[in-house]
Write an enzyme that holds these catalytic residues in place. Structure first.
Site, PDB file in Angstrom:
ATOM      1  N   ALA A  20       0.797  -1.237   0.000  1.00 30.67           N
ATOM      2  CA  ALA A  20       0.000   0.000   0.000  1.00 30.67           C
ATOM      3  C   ALA A  20       0.831   1.290   0.000  1.00 30.67           C
ATOM      4  CB  ALA A  20      -0.955  -0.011   1.185  1.00 30.67           C
ATOM      5  N   ARG A  31       2.107  10.366 -11.075  1.00 31.81           N
ATOM      6  CA  ARG A  31       1.110  11.351 -11.520  1.00 31.81           C
ATOM      7  C   ARG A  31       1.691  12.765 -11.509  1.00 31.81           C
ATOM      8  NH1 ARG A  31      -2.792   7.813  -9.164  1.00 31.81           N
ATOM      9  NH2 ARG A  31      -2.434   8.574  -7.061  1.00 31.81           N
ATOM     10  N   SER A  50       0.260  -3.933  -3.986  1.00 28.41           N
ATOM     11  CA  SER A  50      -0.950  -3.139  -3.753  1.00 28.41           C
ATOM     12  C   SER A  50      -2.167  -3.979  -3.422  1.00 28.41           C
ATOM     13  CB  SER A  50      -1.268  -2.292  -4.999  1.00 28.41           C
ATOM     14  OG  SER A  50      -0.158  -1.525  -5.360  1.00 28.41           O
ATOM     15  N   CYS A  54      -5.830  -6.397   4.872  1.00 28.55           N
ATOM     16  CA  CYS A  54      -7.002  -6.401   5.765  1.00 28.55           C
ATOM     17  C   CYS A  54      -8.090  -7.320   5.251  1.00 28.55           C
ATOM     18  CB  CYS A  54      -7.603  -5.014   5.902  1.00 28.55           C
ATOM     19  SG  CYS A  54      -6.442  -3.674   5.776  1.00 28.55           S
ATOM     20  N   ARG A  81       2.175   1.889 -16.047  1.00 24.53           N
ATOM     21  CA  ARG A  81       2.264   3.304 -15.689  1.00 24.53           C
ATOM     22  C   ARG A  81       3.709   3.786 -15.619  1.00 24.53           C
ATOM     23  NH1 ARG A  81      -2.599   1.804 -13.650  1.00 24.53           N
ATOM     24  NH2 ARG A  81      -4.174   3.433 -13.427  1.00 24.53           N
ATOM     25  N   VAL A  91      15.348  -6.069  -0.996  1.00 23.20           N
ATOM     26  CA  VAL A  91      16.431  -5.137  -0.690  1.00 23.20           C
ATOM     27  C   VAL A  91      17.097  -5.621   0.594  1.00 23.20           C
ATOM     28  CG1 VAL A  91      16.996  -2.775  -0.033  1.00 23.20           C
ATOM     29  CG2 VAL A  91      15.383  -3.216  -1.898  1.00 23.20           C
ATOM     30  N   ASP A 296       3.315   0.635   7.498  1.00 25.24           N
ATOM     31  CA  ASP A 296       3.464  -0.104   8.756  1.00 25.24           C
ATOM     32  C   ASP A 296       4.866  -0.039   9.348  1.00 25.24           C
ATOM     33  OD1 ASP A 296       0.889  -0.784   8.210  1.00 25.24           O
ATOM     34  OD2 ASP A 296       1.209  -2.939   8.041  1.00 25.24           O
ATOM     35  N   TRP A 447     -31.975  11.238  19.760  1.00 24.19           N
ATOM     36  CA  TRP A 447     -30.639  11.548  20.285  1.00 24.19           C
ATOM     37  C   TRP A 447     -29.722  10.434  19.802  1.00 24.19           C
ATOM     38  CZ3 TRP A 447     -29.421  16.001  22.828  1.00 24.19           C
ATOM     39  CH2 TRP A 447     -30.458  16.713  23.448  1.00 24.19           C
ATOM     40  N   ARG A 455     -23.730  13.734  26.364  1.00 25.01           N
ATOM     41  CA  ARG A 455     -24.508  14.405  27.415  1.00 25.01           C
ATOM     42  C   ARG A 455     -24.139  13.883  28.791  1.00 25.01           C
ATOM     43  NH1 ARG A 455     -30.638  13.736  25.859  1.00 25.01           N
ATOM     44  NH2 ARG A 455     -30.899  14.496  27.995  1.00 25.01           N
TER      45      ARG A 455
END
Lengths: 464, 464
Positions: A20, A31, A50, A54, A81, A91, A296, A447, A455
């Protein structure tokens, strides 16, 4: 291969880690700047990019049918892209002084240096594997990566027995317990804490405990796992705790993760008290002009306590990646911090929290008032209205909101967002009592439960 | 009966109107002060107290089986708390100088004066009845009070025909259209505006339009009703517009309400541009130390535009009542204003809005950027993920959030609360992009739709 020969015409961004944070950063940088301005090389040691880690419990549990549904963008899409993506390439060293990384092709074993002008570290987290005998036995699985998920599913497919033990009762543990129940397993969850979901106070965790038992899950709290027993075939046979032995055909480890920062540490980059990289507001590694880190593997500022925390969560990783990509590409963006929001689901039980628990507040020296209320998700007379419990913490004297925990059914969990925004804005509970929240009988009592809690909290602050 | 003889020993609070605001005020005042300190007399011209008018469409549609489920607190419950409640008793005059009200017993016709030390005006709103021939015919119904709802249900029970026309396509009109569809009627909605739900911009109203047609409701927009035709039996037979005639066995008026302030006006109390009473922050009628007003008969401050508005909504009425009760009883509480949040549902379509529409922003002289995005309620791969559309307005230059509109399915509507809190806090859309909202695949994509909209809006503000 030394790629430094192309450095004259354009800058090179190297990204370490293709999930991610790393690939969001790469995509956003792309971009901002085209291939003629910025070359992007990304290294990922696994097979995938990507993806939604989860989502793994829902894939294991069968709610999501295909692994590929969890992949937001495939390696080929990234390559299309203009990102030079190297899968199965790990790495193994970062040389900060010479601005280069050493990468190993995991299939061939070949290693080579790649130089960078800008570096993004997005090495993620590694699951904690309890240091005990048998933990590496066949049939014992973590569920951190898509590769891990695939390995577990393969094991489940060839395992005849139907007894599963989940070690740990945090988000992953609880979600995996549900997934295994759905697959027809007898599930025992062994948990070190007093109650499941230690991200909640124990009084709220107790509600989750009861719901899990209602699903037929055996919860064993306050217990440490001491070893894993294997059979003659080398496969897991049982999980042993201080007090008992639980037969197991499969074991899932959900005891949490730590920042994966061994590379960063070896490179002399600054780490915090939780072992994560320390960055500035623009997600730049502190003291390093041309190195960013996110996801992370970093620590984030908790806006409520004012301290750094480690919160491995896809939504933060994606935000970090965006911000890094903007900054790498010559734009400007900052990540102000988190308030610690999280939601989860066990069957129809929704569990949510944001801000500080009681023990967090005590640890940072905050005095507080705490209230817990019962209300319903909809107007009491409207079909499907279901009970929910809201706990709210407010600072003594000032009445500043400190935290909210919610346990309920449909419609309960995302109400935590009200508190998340209020925490971000530094609102008092008194101010919250007047919030203009959406009301109509199918959506809320007149409420809203969060207002009812506010409250009560405001009254308690006034009286204290 | 002149009750002034008891004025020596304790103060008397008179409440005019026994629904949400009035009875909340009475109840809260009673919690603050016992019967030995404060006598409370409440006048209500109808048969019911403290009911959910918002629930009437669901009662008519059959989602709520019994009328009494809509009653939060019965007259007897109020009396048991020491409130002298007079049902079917209409206040016909307020004498501010002599601190007394004149009330008429609607059954006997008797009138008498009751003096007060403190007065609460909670006279609510009255439905707009278009001034046209036939509007008072049998079979033409408003749905403002529980008495109205009962009358409509009685009509439906004895009407053989199955053609219904709803006049107006605001919340009530749309909800009533659904209720009538559920009861097996052919429903035509005749609407003056370009699209239904004029509380949304027309581009978002268009989505509601399509969904209503999908339910089999005939939507007639841009059309004024000119008269109601009656048959020889005096019952409604058709609704006539500028262009056409729609056969009707029953007609429901949902063309909105106006503050019911004729009494207040006659008493010389201050009214605003929308015809509602003007109060201070403590809900005290401006210039009158011992008179409070709340609920559908007052104007409220819109915190986004800085102007007064009339927003008849149970949730505000309840808050007003609470605040009035606190202040009447010697405490301290204020109502800071609203941001204009509302949610609604037509079958499984959820509709929500908060803050300013495009035309509101223009009217108050705000320049803005507007964006609309499509996303899903859950992670795309998670079962039940459904599309939702979010429109967001942000001020030019400053990027301050001005408004949000949402149309979607399950889980879409209450997301408006995120924006409601952000508006209250005066957040910019740039700041919103970093909000720490609850994320897990069953609850949200990794970027919550509200964050996606905020990102797009922030980019547009930056570029402008």
């Amino acid at each position: 291969m030394d790629m430094s020969r192309v450095r004259d015409v354009r800058e090179r961004l190297v990204v370490v880690g293709g999930d991610a944070a790393g690939m969001s950063a790469a995509s956003q940088a792309r971009r901002m700047q085209g291939p003629d301005e910025l070359e992007i090389v990304a290294f990922e040691r696994g097979h995938f990019t990507s993806y939604s880690a989860c989502g793994i419990p829902y894939w294991v549990g069968g709610d999501v049918e295909e692994r590929d549904r969890l992949i937001a963008r495939t390696p080929q899409e990234h390559r299309d892209r203009g990102i030079d993506l190297r899968l199965r390439t790990e790495v193994v060293a970062i040389d900060v002084d010479r601005q280069r990384v050493r990468a190993r092709d995991l299939d061939s074993g070949d290693e080579s240096w790649t130089s960078y002008d800008k570096l993004v570290i997005a090495t993620g987290a590694r699951p904690i594997r309890p240091d005990m005998p048998g933990v590496d036995a066949e049939g014992v699985h973590g569920v951190q990566t898509l590769d891990d998920g695939q390995a577990l599913i393969d094991t489940l497919a060839r395992t005849r027995g139907r007894r599963a033990v989940v070690v740990g009762a945090g988000y992953i543990g609880v979600e995996m317990a549900e997934a295994l129940i759905k697959r027809g397993y007898e599930v025992t969850v062994v948990n070190r804490g007093r109650e499941p979901m230690s991200t909640l106070d124990p009084d709220m965790g107790r509600l989750v405990h009861r719901a899990m038992e209602g699903l037929g899950i055996t919860m064993v709290n306050d217990t440490e796992v001491t070893k894993v027993l294997t059979g003659e075939d080398g496969r897991v046979r049982a999980v042993v705790t201080e007090d008992a032995e639980y037969p197991a055909d499969v074991v899932v480890l959900g005891v949490g993760v730590r920042p994966e920062t061994s590379l960063a540490k070896a490179a002399g980059l600054p780490l915090g008290g939780h072992g994560g990289l320390l960055t500035d507001l623009g997600m730049r590694v502190r003291g390093h002009e041309n190195i960013w880190a996110g996801g992370d593997c970093v620590e984030v500022l908790d806006l409520v306590s004012g301290q750094e925390r480690h919160i491995p969560l896809g939504t933060h990783a994606n935000k970090h990646g965006q911000i890094i990509g903007m900054n790498v590409g010559g734009g400007y963006a900052t990540f102000p911090g988190v308030v610690g929001t999280a939601v989860s689901k066990v069957c129809d039980l929704e569990i949510a929290r944001t801000g500080l628990r009681e023990k967090d507040a005590r640890r940072v020296g905050l005095q507080f008032e705490s209230v817990t209320i019962e209300s319903t998700s909809r107007a009491g007379y409207y079909p499907g209205a279901s009970p929910m419990t809201v706990k709210m913490l407010a600072e003594r004297r000032t009445g500043r909101l400190l935290g909210v925990q919610i346990v309920g059914r449909e419609g309960a969990g995302k109400r935590v967002d009200i508190a998340a925004v209020a925490l971000t804005a530094g609102m008092t509970v008194e101010r919250m009592t007047a919030l203009d929240l959406g009301y109509a009988p199918p959506f809320s009592p007149v409420w809203d439960p969060v207002l009812v809690a506010a409250r009560k909290a405001a009254a308690k602050v006034r009286a204290s």
